[in-house]
Design an enzyme around this catalytic site. Structure first.
Site, PDB file in Angstrom:
ATOM      1  N   ILE A 158       0.829  -1.203   0.000  1.00  0.00           N
ATOM      2  CA  ILE A 158       0.000   0.000   0.000  1.00  0.00           C
ATOM      3  C   ILE A 158       0.867   1.258   0.000  1.00  0.00           C
ATOM      4  O   ILE A 158       0.646   2.189  -0.788  1.00  0.00           O
ATOM      5  CB  ILE A 158      -0.979  -0.025   1.184  1.00  0.00           C
ATOM      6  CG1 ILE A 158      -2.019  -1.130   0.970  1.00  0.00           C
ATOM      7  CG2 ILE A 158      -1.651   1.339   1.368  1.00  0.00           C
ATOM      8  CD1 ILE A 158      -2.941  -1.363   2.136  1.00  0.00           C
ATOM      9  N   VAL A 232      -3.513   6.706   6.660  1.00  0.00           N
ATOM     10  CA  VAL A 232      -4.324   5.702   5.971  1.00  0.00           C
ATOM     11  C   VAL A 232      -3.925   4.301   6.422  1.00  0.00           C
ATOM     12  O   VAL A 232      -4.275   3.314   5.783  1.00  0.00           O
ATOM     13  CB  VAL A 232      -4.176   5.827   4.439  1.00  0.00           C
ATOM     14  CG1 VAL A 232      -4.812   7.106   3.931  1.00  0.00           C
ATOM     15  CG2 VAL A 232      -2.703   5.757   4.017  1.00  0.00           C
ATOM     16  N   ARG A 234      -3.247   2.571  10.379  1.00  0.00           N
ATOM     17  CA  ARG A 234      -4.037   2.125  11.517  1.00  0.00           C
ATOM     18  C   ARG A 234      -4.124   3.240  12.542  1.00  0.00           C
ATOM     19  O   ARG A 234      -3.151   3.947  12.809  1.00  0.00           O
ATOM     20  CB  ARG A 234      -3.423   0.865  12.149  1.00  0.00           C
ATOM     21  CG  ARG A 234      -3.732  -0.414  11.379  1.00  0.00           C
ATOM     22  CD  ARG A 234      -5.221  -0.723  11.493  1.00  0.00           C
ATOM     23  NE  ARG A 234      -5.644  -1.908  10.782  1.00  0.00           N
ATOM     24  CZ  ARG A 234      -6.183  -1.907   9.570  1.00  0.00           C
ATOM     25  NH1 ARG A 234      -6.277  -0.770   8.896  1.00  0.00           N
ATOM     26  NH2 ARG A 234      -6.605  -3.022   9.019  1.00  0.00           N
ATOM     27  N   ASP A 258      -8.088   8.921   8.132  1.00  0.00           N
ATOM     28  CA  ASP A 258      -9.080   7.954   7.670  1.00  0.00           C
ATOM     29  C   ASP A 258      -9.317   6.865   8.701  1.00  0.00           C
ATOM     30  O   ASP A 258     -10.301   6.134   8.597  1.00  0.00           O
ATOM     31  CB  ASP A 258      -8.632   7.323   6.347  1.00  0.00           C
ATOM     32  CG  ASP A 258      -9.706   6.437   5.755  1.00  0.00           C
ATOM     33  OD1 ASP A 258     -10.849   6.928   5.568  1.00  0.00           O
ATOM     34  OD2 ASP A 258      -9.441   5.245   5.493  1.00  0.00           O
ATOM     35  N   GLU A 263     -13.108   3.048  16.646  1.00  0.00           N
ATOM     36  CA  GLU A 263     -14.063   3.293  15.562  1.00  0.00           C
ATOM     37  C   GLU A 263     -15.342   2.515  15.801  1.00  0.00           C
ATOM     38  O   GLU A 263     -15.293   1.388  16.301  1.00  0.00           O
ATOM     39  CB  GLU A 263     -13.449   2.869  14.216  1.00  0.00           C
ATOM     40  CG  GLU A 263     -12.214   3.640  13.837  1.00  0.00           C
ATOM     41  CD  GLU A 263     -11.553   3.099  12.558  1.00  0.00           C
ATOM     42  OE1 GLU A 263     -10.552   3.681  12.111  1.00  0.00           O
ATOM     43  OE2 GLU A 263     -12.045   2.078  12.014  1.00  0.00           O
ATOM     44  N   HIS A 282     -12.936   5.580   7.698  1.00  0.00           N
ATOM     45  CA  HIS A 282     -12.212   4.354   7.311  1.00  0.00           C
ATOM     46  C   HIS A 282     -12.659   3.927   5.917  1.00  0.00           C
ATOM     47  O   HIS A 282     -13.018   2.764   5.676  1.00  0.00           O
ATOM     48  CB  HIS A 282     -12.468   3.234   8.325  1.00  0.00           C
ATOM     49  CG  HIS A 282     -11.346   2.230   8.382  1.00  0.00           C
ATOM     50  ND1 HIS A 282     -10.921   1.658   9.563  1.00  0.00           N
ATOM     51  CD2 HIS A 282     -10.570   1.691   7.406  1.00  0.00           C
ATOM     52  CE1 HIS A 282      -9.932   0.813   9.317  1.00  0.00           C
ATOM     53  NE2 HIS A 282      -9.704   0.815   8.008  1.00  0.00           N
ATOM     54  N   SER A 283     -12.621   4.881   5.005  1.00  0.00           N
ATOM     55  CA  SER A 283     -13.207   4.695   3.677  1.00  0.00           C
ATOM     56  C   SER A 283     -12.194   4.800   2.541  1.00  0.00           C
ATOM     57  O   SER A 283     -12.571   4.684   1.373  1.00  0.00           O
ATOM     58  CB  SER A 283     -14.308   5.745   3.447  1.00  0.00           C
ATOM     59  OG  SER A 283     -15.291   5.679   4.455  1.00  0.00           O
ATOM     60  N   ALA A 284     -10.931   4.993   2.852  1.00  0.00           N
ATOM     61  CA  ALA A 284      -9.943   5.215   1.792  1.00  0.00           C
ATOM     62  C   ALA A 284      -9.780   3.993   0.897  1.00  0.00           C
ATOM     63  O   ALA A 284      -9.536   4.126  -0.297  1.00  0.00           O
ATOM     64  CB  ALA A 284      -8.595   5.602   2.404  1.00  0.00           C
ATOM     65  N   GLY A 285      -9.881   2.806   1.468  1.00  0.00           N
ATOM     66  CA  GLY A 285      -9.642   1.601   0.682  1.00  0.00           C
ATOM     67  C   GLY A 285     -10.612   0.494   1.027  1.00  0.00           C
ATOM     68  O   GLY A 285     -10.201  -0.575   1.490  1.00  0.00           O
TER      69      GLY A 285
END
Length: 319
Positions: A158, A232, A234, A258, A263, A282-285
């Site tokens: 990543i 992006v 943890r 992110d 959460e 938590h939507s980047a990937g």
């Protein structure tokens, strides 16, 4: 995505050909009907749902490992997620079970996310949005990303994808490595974790392990020199109180988060009060079914050939 550098040899159990051929295929509720049908096609056997199996060997595809499935019959668990910290933190990992993970096109998705925020900042998108809300007309000069520097903590699949896309836009990319090594794909250079680098952006793409828990604390934030911080990786790699102090002091110019330590974040969470900060959910990937199918199939192919899958995880290391 750029090809990753060869990984050090992993100490992981591999199911023998006989066990793999006889294994039942179990799937968790996270695996939808379409994905289950594709897994059945790849494995050449039906997907079973729910409950503990009557006997092994068995392969499980899902997000969490139910307690009833932690016995000797489990030979392989394929996680539908890229991060395995929550999975490994739920209890001792069955010693004879292989663990693999899903990455798919997550690197490309996360790279686009990072680039989008980098360019939005260069084009003053937050400021223009605020002006629009006030019906205010005021010219704001843009900033060129070209020639600027981004430091990326985390040089795996990543982090390398993030670096490659930023580099394609003329941004110099520096990967942070703990020990000297060849420059990873996508990067222009490497630096030690606490080596000073004059960066415009600092990107966190780290897994959560014992060594990265609270990795971004007061000292690292104080050394960022006003850079924008983008996480992006943890959430628990970041000390949010230290980030708040750095934003107040100006040693961190902005933050894009992110991921968070806890959460979802409740309305009274500290993250919502951080200045010059945007929190995304938590939507980047987000993993797609196609990612799970592609990576499960690739792992199965490698196992049938007697090879350690490229997506194997060593439970003791956490990645």
């Amino acid at each position: 995505m750029p090809d990753p550098l060869p990984r050090p040899a992993l100490s992981v159990p591999l199911p023998g050909p006989d066990a793999l051929d006889r294994a039942r295929l179990l799937a968790g509720p996270e695996v939808g009907p379409g994905a289950a049908a594709a897994l059945e096609h790849a494995a050449g056997r039906p997907v079973e749902r729910g409950g503990a199996p009557d006997g092994g060997p068995y392969v499980y595809v899902g997000a969490t490992l139910p307690e009833a499935l932690r016995g000797d019959g489990l030979v392989w668990f394929h996680s539908v997620n890229a991060g395995t910290d929550a999975l490994l933190g739920a209890g001792p990992w069955p010693p004879g079970a292989l663990l693999t993970r899903t990455v798919g096109l997550m690197g490309e998705r996360i790279a686009q996310y990072v680039l989008a925020w980098v360019l939005a900042e260069c084009q003053s998108v937050p400021e223009f949005a605020a002006q629009h809300a006030r019906a205010e007309w005021r010219r704001i000069p843009s900033e060129l990303a070209l020639g600027r520097t981004a430091v990326v903590h985390g040089t795996g699949r990543i982090g390398s994808a993030v670096a490659a896309l930023l580099r394609a836009c003329g941004i110099r990319t520096v990967g942070v490595v703990r020990t000297p090594r060849p420059v990873p794909p996508g990067f222009d250079a490497t630096a030690a974790p606490d080596e000073p680098v004059d960066a415009r952006w600092v990107v966190a793409a780290l897994p959560l392990t014992a060594g990265t828990d609270g990795y971004f604390g007061a000292d690292r934030f104080a050394a960022m020199g006003g850079a924008t911080f983008v996480n992006v990786g943890r959430g628990a790699t970041v000390d949010l109180k230290a980030l708040a102090a750095a934003l107040d002091a100006g040693t961190v110019g902005r933050a894009v988060l992110d991921v968070l330590p806890d959460e979802p974040a409740p309305p009274d969470h500290l993250c919502w009060r951080l200045p010059r900060t945007v929190v995304t959910s938590h939507s980047a990937g987000i993993t797609a079914d196609e990612d799970v199918i592609t990576d499960f199939t690739a792992c199965l192919r490698e196992l049938r050939a007697g090879r350690v899958p490229a997506l194997a995880v060593e439970p003791g290391r956490g990645y």
